[in-house]
Design an enzyme around this catalytic site. Structure first.
Site, PDB file in Angstrom:
ATOM      1  N   THR A 180       8.796  -0.745  -7.993  1.00  0.00           N
ATOM      2  CA  THR A 180      10.067  -1.329  -8.425  1.00  0.00           C
ATOM      3  C   THR A 180       9.781  -2.550  -9.287  1.00  0.00           C
ATOM      4  O   THR A 180       8.943  -3.381  -8.938  1.00  0.00           O
ATOM      5  CB  THR A 180      10.929  -1.739  -7.213  1.00  0.00           C
ATOM      6  OG1 THR A 180      11.224  -0.584  -6.435  1.00  0.00           O
ATOM      7  CG2 THR A 180      12.234  -2.388  -7.654  1.00  0.00           C
ATOM      8  N   LEU A 204       9.439  -6.897  -3.689  1.00  0.00           N
ATOM      9  CA  LEU A 204       9.817  -5.673  -4.385  1.00  0.00           C
ATOM     10  C   LEU A 204       8.658  -4.713  -4.187  1.00  0.00           C
ATOM     11  O   LEU A 204       7.498  -5.122  -4.328  1.00  0.00           O
ATOM     12  CB  LEU A 204      10.029  -5.913  -5.889  1.00  0.00           C
ATOM     13  CG  LEU A 204      11.252  -6.732  -6.308  1.00  0.00           C
ATOM     14  CD1 LEU A 204      11.211  -6.992  -7.806  1.00  0.00           C
ATOM     15  CD2 LEU A 204      12.544  -6.012  -5.945  1.00  0.00           C
ATOM     16  N   ASP A 205       8.942  -3.441  -3.866  1.00  0.00           N
ATOM     17  CA  ASP A 205       7.814  -2.530  -3.671  1.00  0.00           C
ATOM     18  C   ASP A 205       7.098  -2.331  -4.998  1.00  0.00           C
ATOM     19  O   ASP A 205       7.622  -2.644  -6.074  1.00  0.00           O
ATOM     20  CB  ASP A 205       8.269  -1.218  -3.018  1.00  0.00           C
ATOM     21  CG  ASP A 205       9.148  -0.386  -3.918  1.00  0.00           C
ATOM     22  OD1 ASP A 205       8.639   0.114  -4.937  1.00  0.00           O
ATOM     23  OD2 ASP A 205      10.339  -0.207  -3.595  1.00  0.00           O
ATOM     24  N   ALA A 206       5.884  -1.800  -4.922  1.00  0.00           N
ATOM     25  CA  ALA A 206       4.998  -1.763  -6.087  1.00  0.00           C
ATOM     26  C   ALA A 206       5.623  -1.034  -7.273  1.00  0.00           C
ATOM     27  O   ALA A 206       5.446  -1.438  -8.424  1.00  0.00           O
ATOM     28  CB  ALA A 206       3.669  -1.104  -5.708  1.00  0.00           C
TER      29      ALA A 206
END
Length: 257
Positions: free
Chosen positions: A116, A112-114
């Protein structure tokens, strides 16, 4: 089948089921007699049957049984600001703080990107991690996106039909509008995808003119985030582990076909 030692002929099926925490030995015997237990795909109703927990695949009512107790499966509600890595080269907050309570070396399944938040699986089961993370196996993820602007039903249809991004077309498996404010308060959209492409929800929503303000992953395959608070972890339940292992074995069967 002769009554040899369990070390040479495996373990009685009902004992193996009880050891795995499926049920008491007496209830396990009942499950076997009722034809609800399969070993390597074949129904077994004989109480004297023995299995090798290391090699035999056993399921009850179609749900896989986990014999290997060395495998660990943990759900994390990843908070925003944390990168999906066990060690970040740039010194940003990473996942190590969430794995220190387990003796096993756990790794994240996918990313998950930072910015999110939401459901991330941590495990030491590499085979299962591959199935869950690889888009070819079609494991779906459900996201709730708070976006700018008033999303219309026409926009939802466009997401379902597909949009063209720089790395190719993409369509949502499912999409629905949860809420939309006429006063400019933005909209809530639920998207279901099986793509593993980087920042895919953010890029899709930007393409249709509604940049993401907040994004959370609520579901990953058969797993639901539920009420797990941000920044907290919990081990998967027996039912959840069974659902994941069932998924993994089905994928392995597809590869062999």
């Amino acid at each position: 089948m002769t009554d040899g030692s369990e070390s040479t002929e495996g373990v009685r099926l009902q004992k193996a089921l009880a050891n795995a925490g499926v049920a008491s030995r007496r209830v396990a015997e009942q499950l076997i007699v009722e034809g609800r237990v399969r070993v390597n795909g074949a129904v077994v109703t004989e109480l004297g049957s023995r299995v090798d927990p290391e090699t035999d695949l056993v399921d009850v009512d179609g749900t896989a049984v986990q014999f290997d107790q060395s495998k660990r499966y943990v759900m994390l509600n990843k908070p925003t600001g944390v990168v999906s890595s066990m060690k970040d080269d740039r010194g940003r907050p990473d996942l190590r703080r969430f794995t220190k309570d387990w003796d096993e070396r756990l790794y994240n399944v996918g990313r998950l990107d930072a910015e999110t938040s939401g459901l991330l699986v941590l495990t030491n089961d590499g085979e299962l991690a591959h199935v869950l993370a690889h888009p070819s196996f079609g494991v779906t993820k459900v996201y709730i996106a708070k976006v700018d602007g008033r999303v219309t039903p026409q926009t939802i249809q466009r997401l379902l039909r597909g949009v063209d991004l720089e790395d190719g077309p993409i369509s949502a498996d499912k999409a629905r509008l949860l809420s939309s404010s006429a006063e400019g308060g933005g909209s809530l959209v639920e998207l279901t995808l099986h793509s593993g492409r980087n920042r895919i929800v953010r890029r899709m929503m930007a393409e249709v003119g509604h940049p993401v303000v907040e994004l959370v992953r609520r579901q990953f395959g058969p797993l639901h985030l539920g009420t797990l608070p941000a920044g907290r972890t919990r081990e998967l339940t027996k039912v959840e582990r069974g659902a994941l292992l069932t998924l993994s074995r089905q994928a392995a069967g597809q590869q062999e076909d």
